[in-house]
Motif scaffolding. Sequence first.
Motif, PDB file in Angstrom:
ATOM      1  N   TRP A  38      35.711  99.346  66.767  1.00 22.78           N
ATOM      2  CA  TRP A  38      36.755  98.853  65.865  1.00 22.78           C
ATOM      3  C   TRP A  38      37.997  98.370  66.608  1.00 22.78           C
ATOM      4  CZ3 TRP A  38      36.735 103.207  61.569  1.00 22.78           C
ATOM      5  CH2 TRP A  38      35.586 103.045  60.779  1.00 22.78           C
ATOM      6  N   GLY A  39      38.110  98.693  67.891  1.00 21.17           N
ATOM      7  CA  GLY A  39      39.256  98.239  68.671  1.00 21.17           C
ATOM      8  C   GLY A  39      40.430  99.204  68.707  1.00 21.17           C
ATOM      9  N   PHE A  40      40.236 100.430  68.230  1.00 20.83           N
ATOM     10  CA  PHE A  40      41.314 101.420  68.265  1.00 20.83           C
ATOM     11  C   PHE A  40      41.349 102.166  69.591  1.00 20.83           C
ATOM     12  CE2 PHE A  40      40.701 100.773  63.719  1.00 20.83           C
ATOM     13  CZ  PHE A  40      42.017 100.651  63.275  1.00 20.83           C
ATOM     14  N   LEU A  41      40.233 102.154  70.312  1.00 23.89           N
ATOM     15  CA  LEU A  41      40.160 102.743  71.637  1.00 23.89           C
ATOM     16  C   LEU A  41      39.530 101.750  72.592  1.00 23.89           C
ATOM     17  CD1 LEU A  41      38.805 106.360  70.903  1.00 23.89           C
ATOM     18  CD2 LEU A  41      41.154 105.740  71.494  1.00 23.89           C
ATOM     19  N   ARG A  84      33.930 108.397  68.674  1.00 28.54           N
ATOM     20  CA  ARG A  84      34.559 107.622  69.751  1.00 28.54           C
ATOM     21  C   ARG A  84      33.948 106.229  69.856  1.00 28.54           C
ATOM     22  NH1 ARG A  84      33.526 108.865  75.408  1.00 28.54           N
ATOM     23  NH2 ARG A  84      32.397 110.622  74.498  1.00 28.54           N
ATOM     24  N   GLY A  85      32.621 106.141  69.765  1.00 32.52           N
ATOM     25  CA  GLY A  85      31.954 104.842  69.846  1.00 32.52           C
ATOM     26  C   GLY A  85      32.354 103.919  68.716  1.00 32.52           C
ATOM     27  N   THR A  86      32.501 104.478  67.515  1.00 33.12           N
ATOM     28  CA  THR A  86      32.912 103.658  66.369  1.00 33.12           C
ATOM     29  C   THR A  86      34.351 103.178  66.538  1.00 33.12           C
ATOM     30  OG1 THR A  86      31.430 104.924  64.927  1.00 33.12           O
ATOM     31  CG2 THR A  86      33.125 103.595  63.854  1.00 33.12           C
ATOM     32  N   LEU A  87      35.232 104.049  66.996  1.00 37.03           N
ATOM     33  CA  LEU A  87      36.639 103.672  67.201  1.00 37.03           C
ATOM     34  C   LEU A  87      36.767 102.634  68.312  1.00 37.03           C
ATOM     35  CD1 LEU A  87      38.303 107.181  66.815  1.00 37.03           C
ATOM     36  CD2 LEU A  87      38.448 105.257  65.208  1.00 37.03           C
ATOM     37  N   GLU A  88      35.901 102.701  69.311  1.00 39.58           N
ATOM     38  CA  GLU A  88      35.890 101.668  70.358  1.00 39.58           C
ATOM     39  C   GLU A  88      35.432 100.337  69.780  1.00 39.58           C
ATOM     40  OE1 GLU A  88      33.450 103.070  73.545  1.00 39.58           O
ATOM     41  OE2 GLU A  88      34.885 104.606  74.192  1.00 39.58           O
ATOM     42  N   ALA A 137      40.408 111.051  74.246  1.00 41.11           N
ATOM     43  CA  ALA A 137      41.191 109.903  73.775  1.00 41.11           C
ATOM     44  C   ALA A 137      41.411 109.936  72.264  1.00 41.11           C
ATOM     45  CB  ALA A 137      40.498 108.597  74.167  1.00 41.11           C
ATOM     46  N   VAL A 138      40.434 110.420  71.523  1.00 41.50           N
ATOM     47  CA  VAL A 138      40.568 110.452  70.061  1.00 41.50           C
ATOM     48  C   VAL A 138      41.759 111.304  69.655  1.00 41.50           C
ATOM     49  CG1 VAL A 138      39.460 111.144  67.896  1.00 41.50           C
ATOM     50  CG2 VAL A 138      38.107 110.056  69.681  1.00 41.50           C
TER      51      VAL A 138
END
Length: 198
Positions: A58-61, A52-56, A69-70
């Motif tokens: 990267w701007g996907f979340l 989740r932290g990586t996707l945040e 959310a994932v």
Amino acid sequence: ESIFHPSDFSKGSEQAFEHALALALHRDTSLTILHAGPEGGVGAWSDFPSVRGTLERWGFLEKGSSRTAVSHELSMRVKKVNLRKRHPLSAVIEYLDEHPTELIVLATKGREGPARWIHPSTAEAMARRSETMTLFVPVSSRGFVSSDDGKILLRRILVPVVFQPDPSHGLVYAERASRMSESRPVEIVMLHVGETAA
């Protein structure tokens, strides 16, 4: 439909994790992250790379997204497995026997010369024994996934070709990879070495 990433929680594994996550995101596949070692089992969940932290980042979340959310916003299925095993290689092979996957993404140190004889490659043994398509991400390379935003950036793909084994599978996956790349055009180079024309 499935990607498997074995992690030893080292700095070198981070880049392989980002490659596994980016590919799972672009292909809408499930992602399993597995850690095995004598210290596994208790109190090690916080050591797993943060999906989740990586996707945040990267701007996907959005920042501060919920745990759901994932799966709800990105339709990604992520599973983290922590096994208390002394030998990570045997643990991974046993797990894959029960839970087959279509792609393994793992870090490799890429040893050469005497170092390779003394310390055989665990990554190579894992690929051979599991008989599963494997993406090796050398810890010393830049890779093709941007750590800043998760974009896949490929400019040139080299496909070594011979008569046996049939190179068509490699060409199919090279073409699929080129379609995921943010860089265009992507050059696919076929290379044959030998006296007989391929």
